[in-house]
Design a protein around this motif. Structure first.
Motif, PDB file in Angstrom:
ATOM      1  N   THR A 283     -12.525  -1.824   5.479  1.00  0.00           N
ATOM      2  CA  THR A 283     -13.351  -1.225   4.342  1.00  0.00           C
ATOM      3  C   THR A 283     -13.816  -2.402   3.335  1.00  0.00           C
ATOM      4  O   THR A 283     -14.641  -2.379   2.767  1.00  0.00           O
ATOM      5  CB  THR A 283     -12.696  -0.251   3.540  1.00  0.00           C
ATOM      6  OG1 THR A 283     -11.308  -0.978   3.046  1.00  0.00           O
ATOM      7  CG2 THR A 283     -12.298   0.822   4.190  1.00  0.00           C
TER       8      THR A 283
ATOM      9  N   ALA B 282      -7.326  -4.292  -2.834  1.00  0.00           N
ATOM     10  CA  ALA B 282      -7.329  -2.912  -1.916  1.00  0.00           C
ATOM     11  C   ALA B 282      -5.897  -2.653  -1.355  1.00  0.00           C
ATOM     12  O   ALA B 282      -5.762  -1.378  -1.291  1.00  0.00           O
ATOM     13  CB  ALA B 282      -8.239  -3.222  -0.629  1.00  0.00           C
ATOM     14  N   SER B 283      -4.927  -3.418  -1.203  1.00  0.00           N
ATOM     15  CA  SER B 283      -3.509  -3.203  -0.754  1.00  0.00           C
ATOM     16  C   SER B 283      -2.957  -2.424  -1.663  1.00  0.00           C
ATOM     17  O   SER B 283      -2.155  -1.479  -1.676  1.00  0.00           O
ATOM     18  CB  SER B 283      -2.848  -4.310  -0.062  1.00  0.00           C
ATOM     19  OG  SER B 283      -2.605  -5.013  -0.996  1.00  0.00           O
ATOM     20  N   THR B 284      -3.259  -2.684  -3.033  1.00  0.00           N
ATOM     21  CA  THR B 284      -2.280  -2.129  -4.201  1.00  0.00           C
ATOM     22  C   THR B 284      -3.142  -0.581  -4.457  1.00  0.00           C
ATOM     23  O   THR B 284      -2.509   0.277  -5.230  1.00  0.00           O
ATOM     24  CB  THR B 284      -2.674  -2.646  -5.456  1.00  0.00           C
ATOM     25  OG1 THR B 284      -3.955  -2.766  -6.167  1.00  0.00           O
ATOM     26  CG2 THR B 284      -2.076  -4.330  -5.637  1.00  0.00           C
ATOM     27  N   LEU B 285      -4.180  -0.409  -3.868  1.00  0.00           N
ATOM     28  CA  LEU B 285      -4.815   0.763  -4.167  1.00  0.00           C
ATOM     29  C   LEU B 285      -4.489   1.864  -2.767  1.00  0.00           C
ATOM     30  O   LEU B 285      -5.054   2.848  -2.620  1.00  0.00           O
ATOM     31  CB  LEU B 285      -6.589   0.771  -4.186  1.00  0.00           C
ATOM     32  CG  LEU B 285      -7.029  -0.023  -5.419  1.00  0.00           C
ATOM     33  CD1 LEU B 285      -8.236  -0.480  -5.474  1.00  0.00           C
ATOM     34  CD2 LEU B 285      -6.767   0.967  -6.553  1.00  0.00           C
ATOM     35  N   GLY B 286      -3.767   1.232  -1.869  1.00  0.00           N
ATOM     36  CA  GLY B 286      -3.314   1.992  -0.872  1.00  0.00           C
ATOM     37  C   GLY B 286      -3.859   1.925   0.556  1.00  0.00           C
ATOM     38  O   GLY B 286      -3.406   2.528   1.293  1.00  0.00           O
ATOM     39  N   ALA B 287      -4.567   0.783   0.588  1.00  0.00           N
ATOM     40  CA  ALA B 287      -4.959   0.404   1.945  1.00  0.00           C
ATOM     41  C   ALA B 287      -4.021  -0.593   2.811  1.00  0.00           C
ATOM     42  O   ALA B 287      -3.776  -1.391   2.396  1.00  0.00           O
ATOM     43  CB  ALA B 287      -6.324  -0.302   1.769  1.00  0.00           C
ATOM     44  N   SER B 288      -3.783  -0.058   3.904  1.00  0.00           N
ATOM     45  CA  SER B 288      -3.084  -0.875   5.107  1.00  0.00           C
ATOM     46  C   SER B 288      -3.803  -2.004   5.297  1.00  0.00           C
ATOM     47  O   SER B 288      -5.162  -2.076   5.040  1.00  0.00           O
ATOM     48  CB  SER B 288      -2.575   0.135   5.935  1.00  0.00           C
ATOM     49  OG  SER B 288      -3.867   0.391   6.791  1.00  0.00           O
TER      50      SER B 288
ATOM     51  N   TYR C   2     -12.382   4.700  -4.311  1.00  0.00           N
ATOM     52  CA  TYR C   2     -11.761   4.133  -3.045  1.00  0.00           C
ATOM     53  C   TYR C   2     -10.660   4.540  -2.568  1.00  0.00           C
ATOM     54  O   TYR C   2     -10.477   4.915  -1.368  1.00  0.00           O
ATOM     55  CB  TYR C   2     -11.908   2.605  -3.403  1.00  0.00           C
ATOM     56  CG  TYR C   2     -11.291   1.638  -2.181  1.00  0.00           C
ATOM     57  CD1 TYR C   2     -12.186   1.329  -1.244  1.00  0.00           C
ATOM     58  CD2 TYR C   2      -9.867   1.271  -2.058  1.00  0.00           C
ATOM     59  CE1 TYR C   2     -11.633   0.529   0.130  1.00  0.00           C
ATOM     60  CE2 TYR C   2      -9.396   0.466  -0.870  1.00  0.00           C
ATOM     61  CZ  TYR C   2     -10.304   0.079  -0.068  1.00  0.00           C
ATOM     62  OH  TYR C   2     -10.014  -0.368   0.892  1.00  0.00           O
ATOM     63  N   ALA C   3      -9.634   4.549  -3.553  1.00  0.00           N
ATOM     64  CA  ALA C   3      -8.141   5.066  -2.868  1.00  0.00           C
ATOM     65  C   ALA C   3      -8.237   6.325  -2.536  1.00  0.00           C
ATOM     66  O   ALA C   3      -7.503   6.755  -1.430  1.00  0.00           O
ATOM     67  CB  ALA C   3      -7.275   4.856  -4.329  1.00  0.00           C
TER      68      ALA C   3
ATOM     69  N   HIS D 137       0.644  -1.213   0.049  1.00  0.00           N
ATOM     70  CA  HIS D 137      -0.032   0.094   0.034  1.00  0.00           C
ATOM     71  C   HIS D 137       1.058   1.186   0.022  1.00  0.00           C
ATOM     72  O   HIS D 137       0.129   2.341  -0.226  1.00  0.00           O
ATOM     73  CB  HIS D 137      -0.932  -0.139   1.210  1.00  0.00           C
ATOM     74  CG  HIS D 137      -0.483   0.242   2.525  1.00  0.00           C
ATOM     75  ND1 HIS D 137       0.119  -0.865   3.252  1.00  0.00           N
ATOM     76  CD2 HIS D 137      -0.235   1.173   3.262  1.00  0.00           C
ATOM     77  CE1 HIS D 137       0.728  -0.542   4.255  1.00  0.00           C
ATOM     78  NE2 HIS D 137       0.492   0.730   4.557  1.00  0.00           N
TER      79      HIS D 137
ATOM     80  N   SER E  85      -6.156   6.021  -8.442  1.00  0.00           N
ATOM     81  CA  SER E  85      -5.414   5.687  -7.186  1.00  0.00           C
ATOM     82  C   SER E  85      -4.173   6.597  -7.319  1.00  0.00           C
ATOM     83  O   SER E  85      -3.141   6.509  -6.774  1.00  0.00           O
ATOM     84  CB  SER E  85      -5.076   4.297  -6.773  1.00  0.00           C
ATOM     85  OG  SER E  85      -4.055   3.909  -7.675  1.00  0.00           O
TER      86      SER E  85
ATOM     87  N   VAL F  38      -6.925  -0.813   7.405  1.00  0.00           N
ATOM     88  CA  VAL F  38      -7.947  -0.283   6.522  1.00  0.00           C
ATOM     89  C   VAL F  38      -8.610  -1.349   5.566  1.00  0.00           C
ATOM     90  O   VAL F  38      -9.877  -1.174   5.460  1.00  0.00           O
ATOM     91  CB  VAL F  38      -7.343   0.945   5.483  1.00  0.00           C
ATOM     92  CG1 VAL F  38      -8.416   1.467   4.638  1.00  0.00           C
ATOM     93  CG2 VAL F  38      -6.916   1.786   6.492  1.00  0.00           C
TER      94      VAL F  38
ATOM     95  N   ARG G  14     -10.317   2.510 -11.772  1.00  0.00           N
ATOM     96  CA  ARG G  14     -10.185   2.485 -10.279  1.00  0.00           C
ATOM     97  C   ARG G  14      -8.572   2.508 -10.147  1.00  0.00           C
ATOM     98  O   ARG G  14      -8.018   3.196  -9.215  1.00  0.00           O
ATOM     99  CB  ARG G  14     -10.719   1.173  -9.494  1.00  0.00           C
ATOM    100  CG  ARG G  14     -10.594   0.981  -8.124  1.00  0.00           C
ATOM    101  CD  ARG G  14     -11.098  -0.149  -7.606  1.00  0.00           C
ATOM    102  NE  ARG G  14     -10.218  -1.354  -7.959  1.00  0.00           N
ATOM    103  CZ  ARG G  14     -10.654  -2.659  -7.564  1.00  0.00           C
ATOM    104  NH1 ARG G  14     -11.622  -2.662  -6.534  1.00  0.00           N
ATOM    105  NH2 ARG G  14      -9.933  -3.512  -7.907  1.00  0.00           N
ATOM    106  N   ALA G  15      -7.783   1.917 -10.616  1.00  0.00           N
ATOM    107  CA  ALA G  15      -6.414   1.880 -10.537  1.00  0.00           C
ATOM    108  C   ALA G  15      -5.711   3.296 -10.937  1.00  0.00           C
ATOM    109  O   ALA G  15      -4.939   3.759 -10.344  1.00  0.00           O
ATOM    110  CB  ALA G  15      -5.581   0.737 -11.545  1.00  0.00           C
TER     111      ALA G  15
ATOM    112  N   ILE H 272     -10.020   6.399   1.070  1.00  0.00           N
ATOM    113  CA  ILE H 272      -9.215   5.995   2.234  1.00  0.00           C
ATOM    114  C   ILE H 272      -8.088   6.529   2.753  1.00  0.00           C
ATOM    115  O   ILE H 272      -7.591   6.646   3.655  1.00  0.00           O
ATOM    116  CB  ILE H 272      -8.893   4.242   2.086  1.00  0.00           C
ATOM    117  CG1 ILE H 272      -7.889   4.268   0.841  1.00  0.00           C
ATOM    118  CG2 ILE H 272     -10.006   3.305   1.929  1.00  0.00           C
ATOM    119  CD1 ILE H 272      -7.248   2.855   0.619  1.00  0.00           C
ATOM    120  N   ARG H 273      -7.800   7.598   1.786  1.00  0.00           N
ATOM    121  CA  ARG H 273      -6.544   8.302   1.958  1.00  0.00           C
ATOM    122  C   ARG H 273      -6.993   9.593   2.240  1.00  0.00           C
ATOM    123  O   ARG H 273      -6.207  10.547   2.325  1.00  0.00           O
ATOM    124  CB  ARG H 273      -5.600   8.424   0.840  1.00  0.00           C
ATOM    125  CG  ARG H 273      -4.754   7.201   0.799  1.00  0.00           C
ATOM    126  CD  ARG H 273      -3.739   7.308  -0.398  1.00  0.00           C
ATOM    127  NE  ARG H 273      -3.591   6.105  -1.248  1.00  0.00           N
ATOM    128  CZ  ARG H 273      -2.865   6.036  -2.454  1.00  0.00           C
ATOM    129  NH1 ARG H 273      -2.445   7.319  -2.995  1.00  0.00           N
ATOM    130  NH2 ARG H 273      -3.031   4.883  -2.944  1.00  0.00           N
TER     131      ARG H 273
END
Lengths: 358, 232
Positions: free
Chosen positions: B141, B128-134, A93-94, A68, A141, B137, A137-138, A97-98
């Motif tokens: 989520t 989800a992790s590749t989208l920046g989620a730890s 989503y990205a 991440h 981000s 998270v 989506r990618a 969450i940020r």
């Protein structure tokens, strides 16, 4: 952008060992299934920890960061959209969450043509729509590098044809470097600016797409059936009998109607087995396209075939003929010949959007 | 309506609801955590944790109750500390009944939630992790919303099990009306005295109704959540 990749990882039956410095643009990792392509992108994404890894994106080491933190977008073969969210929620989503604003939303939605899908749920989308949303989506981000692992492999031909132009637009309009895994040569020929050919974990060939595709030495690694060079051409005119006139460096060629206004640049893949060579300029032949050139390389395979690389004046064509024909014509490097190409041999799927050379 | 039950029966019913609800709510976060560790974790002691959690399912309830008494009784090694430091004890209190119910219901709750976690495709969590989620998270989520039906099922199962808990409760905190006398122990007491059959029967009927309502509620909730996460 440069992506430095030094990886090694032991598998039960082979060892992955690569040492590459990749330029920007769209780099295709090409190879049979099990050659290590997916392992490489998973290592770049951080989803797999290879035995040894040094991964630098513009000099910044990634190998010790968790997935991440890598700012690497990933489009999977199966779209992997979150089923409990709408398309819009998936796309944002990205950013959510940020806790940062969504940037470029309208442009990316427009690029991918997914504006009308926003309120829908992933379960109601077609395979092609799902994959486009996954790409969006990618992209949203805000990655510094986009990984795509056979994003079209699960789709039928019609859906592939639907998505390819979007990936071309992505390559040509966003400037985002892409690492693209594929085992389909027509796909690679259409999309790649750089090609890495993998065989059992080792790099069998690596270089600019035009060079790799027209190199008779590497063609066997790509699969002889599919071997073929890519010509860059510009649409000149839509002629009344249903043909499109295109201009290449070596002269005009005519192909069955291609969409596009005059001036549009296209990439045309010409399969080596569809090219006929002639020493004299042929007369009284039905084929429309005759391009003069000089033989720059010959490669004899194990079988009865020979691959011939033809220099059309800076661009290259690949022809596959029998050894018997090559002997009869006394083909040798330096010889002037004419390449004959049937217009109808070029399939629509082999013509891609705007040329890209890095 | 209120006259249908004697004060003693009311006491047992309300206490049972309170004990079961508290047992369920307090153990739920631990249940989710344990289920996640068992489903996704790879760590030394994985098997041991699995065994510990499932032990109350296999041990005779009396044994579990007695072990709780040894540990959490006023003289127990944990109970003594709690009493010395906080002046708090589980022994012969309704909180003890809740503890006994929670321990007995825990394996059922964990199993239901673990099944739900195992049904979530880890590939979604990777995405989800590749989208920046730890990891946290990703869990909050993606995993948590997707396993909600399983959590609800686990919670209802835990609640129902807690409502029915008898052996460990009576061993650990006895059968004190108004403090530790739950529905099952009350039914047991009524059956011990002559003429108590009618009261026992009323409590039996209530037990059945509570169980059915809980079941219907969980069915309804799961269906709602299931359609939501099916992505349609």
């Amino acid at each position: 952008m440069t992506l430095e990749l030094r990886l090694n990882h032991a598998f039960p039956d082979f060892r992955l060992e690569v040492d590459l410095v990749l330029p920007g643009g769209l780099t295709c990792l090409f190879g049979r299934s099990g050659s290590g392509k997916t392992t490489i992108v998973n290592a770049v994404a951080g989803l797999l920890r290879p035995d040894g890894a040094e991964i630098r994106l513009d000099g910044v080491p990634l190998q010790d960061l968790p997935p991440h933190r890598r700012e690497v977008g990933y489009v999977f073969q199966d779209a992997r959209l979150f089923p409990h969210m709408t398309v819009a929620e998936n796309l944002t989503y990205a950013a959510r969450i940020r806790r940062r604003p969504v940037e470029d939303f309208d442009r990316i939605i427009g690029l991918l043509g997914i504006g009308s899908l926003l309120p829908r749920r992933p379960g109601t989308l077609s395979g092609g729509e799902r994959q486009r949303v996954a790409i969006g989506r990618a992209l949203l981000s805000r990655p510094r590098l986009l990984l795509m692992d056979e994003p079209l492999a699960a789709l039928d031909e019609a859906r592939k044809a639907e998505i390819l132009p979007y990936i071309e637009a992505l390559r040509d309009e966003t400037g985002l470097p892409v690492l693209y895994v594929s085992h389909s040569l027509p796909e690679v020929a259409r999309l790649a600016t750089t090609i890495v050919v993998l065989e059992a974990g080792k790099v069998a060939a690596f270089g600019p797409a035009a060079d790799i595709l027209s190199d008779p030495q590497t063609a066997p690694h790509l699969g002889l059936r599919d071997a073929g060079a890519v010509l860059t051409a510009r649409i000149e005119a839509q002629e009344p009998d249903g043909l499109t006139r295109l201009m290449t460096v070596a002269g005009p060629i005519w192909l069955p109607r291609l969409e596009g206004i005059p001036g549009r640049e296209v990439r045309v893949r010409i399969a080596a087995q569809d090219v006929i060579l002639s020493r004299a300029r042929p007369e009284g032949l039905s084929a429309l396209n005759i391009l003069p050139g000089t033989i720059s390389a010959l490669h004899e395979g194990q079988g009865p075939g020979v691959l011939v690389r033809l220099d059309l004046g800076g661009v290259f064509l690949l022809a596959r003929l029998t050894r018997r024909s090559a002997l009869a014509l006394e083909l040798a490097p330096g010889l002037q010949v004419h390449a004959v190409l049937k217009s109808v041999a070029v399939a629509q799927a082999d013509v891609g959007g705007a040329a890209a050379q890095g | 309506m209120l006259d249908a039950l004697s004060p003693e029966e009311w006491l047992a019913l309300l206490l049972s609801l309170r004990v079961s609800l508290v047992a369920m709510l307090v153990s739920l976060p631990f249940g989710v955590l344990a289920a996640y560790a068992l489903a996704r974790g790879r760590f030394p002691g994985h098997g041991l944790l699995n065994g510990m959690i499932h032990l109350p399912l296999i041990l005779p309830p009396v044994v579990t109750g007695y072990l709780l008494l040894l540990a959490f009784g006023r003289q127990g090694w944990i109970g003594a500390l709690l009493w010395d430091w906080f002046g708090f004890t589980f022994a012969f209190r309704w909180t003890g009944a809740a503890l006994a119910a929670a321990v007995m219901a825990f394996p059922l709750m964990v199993r239901a939630i673990k099944l739900a976690i195992e049904a979530v495709d880890p590939k979604l969590e990777e995405a989800a992790s590749t989208l920046g989620a730890s990891r946290l998270v990703v869990f909050l989520t993606v995993t948590l919303p997707l396993i909600l039906p399983g959590i609800i099922a686990g919670a209802v199962l835990g609640f129902a099990k807690a409502m029915g808990e008898f052996g460990a409760t009576i061993t650990f905190v006895a059968n004190i009306p108004g403090e530790t006398q739950t529905l099952p122990t009350a039914i047991y007491s009524f059956l011990q005295v002559p003429g108590g059959d009618a009261a026992a029967l009323r409590l039996v009927a209530i037990s059945v109704v509570v169980a059915l309502v809980a079941l219907a509620l969980s069915e309804w909730l799961s269906r709602r959540v299931a359609t939501r996460i099916a992505g349609r």
